[in-house]
Enzyme design. Structure first.
Site, PDB file in Angstrom:
ATOM      1  N   SER A 136       5.570 -29.298 -32.879  1.00  0.00           N
ATOM      2  CA  SER A 136       5.903 -30.610 -33.427  1.00  0.00           C
ATOM      3  C   SER A 136       4.640 -31.273 -33.956  1.00  0.00           C
ATOM      4  O   SER A 136       3.532 -30.992 -33.485  1.00  0.00           O
ATOM      5  CB  SER A 136       6.508 -31.491 -32.327  1.00  0.00           C
ATOM      6  OG  SER A 136       6.639 -32.839 -32.745  1.00  0.00           O
ATOM      7  N   TYR A 149       5.552 -35.068 -23.815  1.00  0.00           N
ATOM      8  CA  TYR A 149       6.024 -34.201 -24.896  1.00  0.00           C
ATOM      9  C   TYR A 149       4.849 -33.717 -25.745  1.00  0.00           C
ATOM     10  O   TYR A 149       4.720 -32.521 -26.032  1.00  0.00           O
ATOM     11  CB  TYR A 149       7.023 -34.964 -25.760  1.00  0.00           C
ATOM     12  CG  TYR A 149       7.620 -34.151 -26.883  1.00  0.00           C
ATOM     13  CD1 TYR A 149       8.567 -33.167 -26.628  1.00  0.00           C
ATOM     14  CD2 TYR A 149       7.249 -34.374 -28.213  1.00  0.00           C
ATOM     15  CE1 TYR A 149       9.129 -32.423 -27.660  1.00  0.00           C
ATOM     16  CE2 TYR A 149       7.798 -33.638 -29.249  1.00  0.00           C
ATOM     17  CZ  TYR A 149       8.740 -32.664 -28.963  1.00  0.00           C
ATOM     18  OH  TYR A 149       9.289 -31.924 -29.985  1.00  0.00           O
TER      19      TYR A 149
END
Length: 270
Positions: A136, A149
Site C-alpha cells: 500500500s 497498518y
C-alpha cells in the site's frame, strides 16, 4: 502470466477487489488460478466467472497456509506464481491501537505472508517462479491513525526485497506494488463512512479523497491487477526487488505546496 501456457498462480484474498481482478486477468490469459480466502461465497462467484480453483482457508494461520499450498500442489502439481493480496486494517494512532489489534495486524499482514512464502518457496524455486505482494502507499507515506497498518505493510516491502536478495540467484523474482485509493468493496465502505461524516455522497467522498492525486481519481481494481500480472510475467524477467507505487502519482505530491492550491482551505486553529 506469460507466453507459456498453463502457469499455476495462487492468489490470496481472491474473492473480491484486487484479488478477484488479478484472478480474472490470469484466467483470461489461459493460466491456472487458485484463489483462497476465508469467505466461500465470493470465492465461488469468482470461480464461476473465471474457472479458478477455490480453497477456503484462513492463511493468517499456519494450518491454513499448509492447506492452500498442499491443495494447489495436489491439484496442479506445480506452483509458478504467488500473489499475496490479503490484509486487515485497524485504524488508530499509537496511543489508541490496542496491543491485541497491533498483534493481529502484524500476524495477518506480515507474518502470514512470511509463512506463505516459506511454504511455497521450494515449489516456486523449482518453477523459477515469482512472487508479488500487494502492499500500500501507506507503507511509503505516514497518515493519521494508520500506525499498525503502515508498519505492517512497510515490513512486507522489506520481506519481498529480502526474498529477492536471498533467492534471486536461484531464479526467483520477488516484487511489491503499492496501490493508492482503489475502488474496491473495502474502499467503498470507507468512502461511505467518510461521506456520512462530511454529509456528502460516497462518490463525492471518493473525489475528496483523491483531490490531491494528480490523476484526480481512484484506480479500478483491473488497473492494479495489470501491474501485478506484468510483474509476474516473462516481460518483467529482469525486474526483481522492486517497490512499485500504482497510485496515480499521489506519492510524488509535495505536501508543502498544497496550501497554494486554490481548492484547499485549512483551519489554522486545528
Amino acid at each position: 502470466m506469460s507466453s507459456s501456457p498453463s502457469k499455476v498462480v495462487l492468489v490470496t484474498g481472491g474473492g473480491t477487489g484486487i484479488g478477484a481482478a488479478v484472478a480474472r486477468q490470469f484466467a483470461s490469459a489461459g493460466d491456472q488460478v487458485v484463489i483462497c480466502g476465508r469467505r466461500e461465497t465470493p470465492l465461488r462467484a469468482v470461480a464461476e466467472e473465471t474457472g479458478a480453483y477455490v480453497v477456503v482457508s484462513d492463511v493468517s494461520e499456519q494450518a491454513g497456509v499448509a492447506k492452500v499450498v498442499d491443495e494447489t500442489l495436489a491439484t496442479f502439481g506445480r506452483l509458478d506464481g504467488l500473489v499475496i493480496n490479503h490484509g486487515i486494517i485497524h485504524v488508530g494512532r499509537v496511543d489508541v491501537v490496542t496491543p491485541e489489534q497491533w498483534d493481529e495486524t502484524l500476524r495477518v499482514n506480515l507474518t502470514s505472508p512470511f509463512l506463505l512464502v516459506r511454504a511455497a518457496l521450494p515449489h516456486l524455486l523449482a518453477a523459477r517462479g515469482a512472487v508479488v505482494a500487494v502492499s500500500s502507499v501507506a507503507a511509503l507515506r505516514a497518515s493519521d491513525g494508520m500506525a499498525a497498518y503502515s508498519a505492517s505493510k512497510a515490513g512486507l516491502l522489506l520481506l519481498m526485497q529480502s526474498l529477492a536478495v536471498d533467492h534471486g540467484p536461484d531464479g526467483l523474482r520477488s516484487n511489491a506494488i503499492c496501490p493508492g485509493w482503489t475502488a474496491t468493496e473495502m474502499a467503498d465502505m470507507e468512502m461511505a463512512e467518510l461521506g456520512a461524516g462530511r454529509g456528502i455522497s460516497a462518490d463525492e467522498a471518493y473525489r475528496l479523497a483523491t483531490a490531491m492525486v494528480p490523476q484526480r481519481r481512484a484506480a479500478g481494481p483491473g488497473e492494479i491487477a495489470h501491474a501485478v500480472c506484468w510483474l509476474l510475467s516473462d516481460a518483467a524477467s529482469y525486474v526483481n526487488g522492486v517497490v512499485l507505487p500504482v497510485d496515480g502519482g499521489s506519492c510524488v505530491v509535495d505536501p508543502g505546496t498544497v496550501g497554494f492550491d486554490p481548492r484547499v482551505t485549512v483551519n489554522l486553529d486545528a
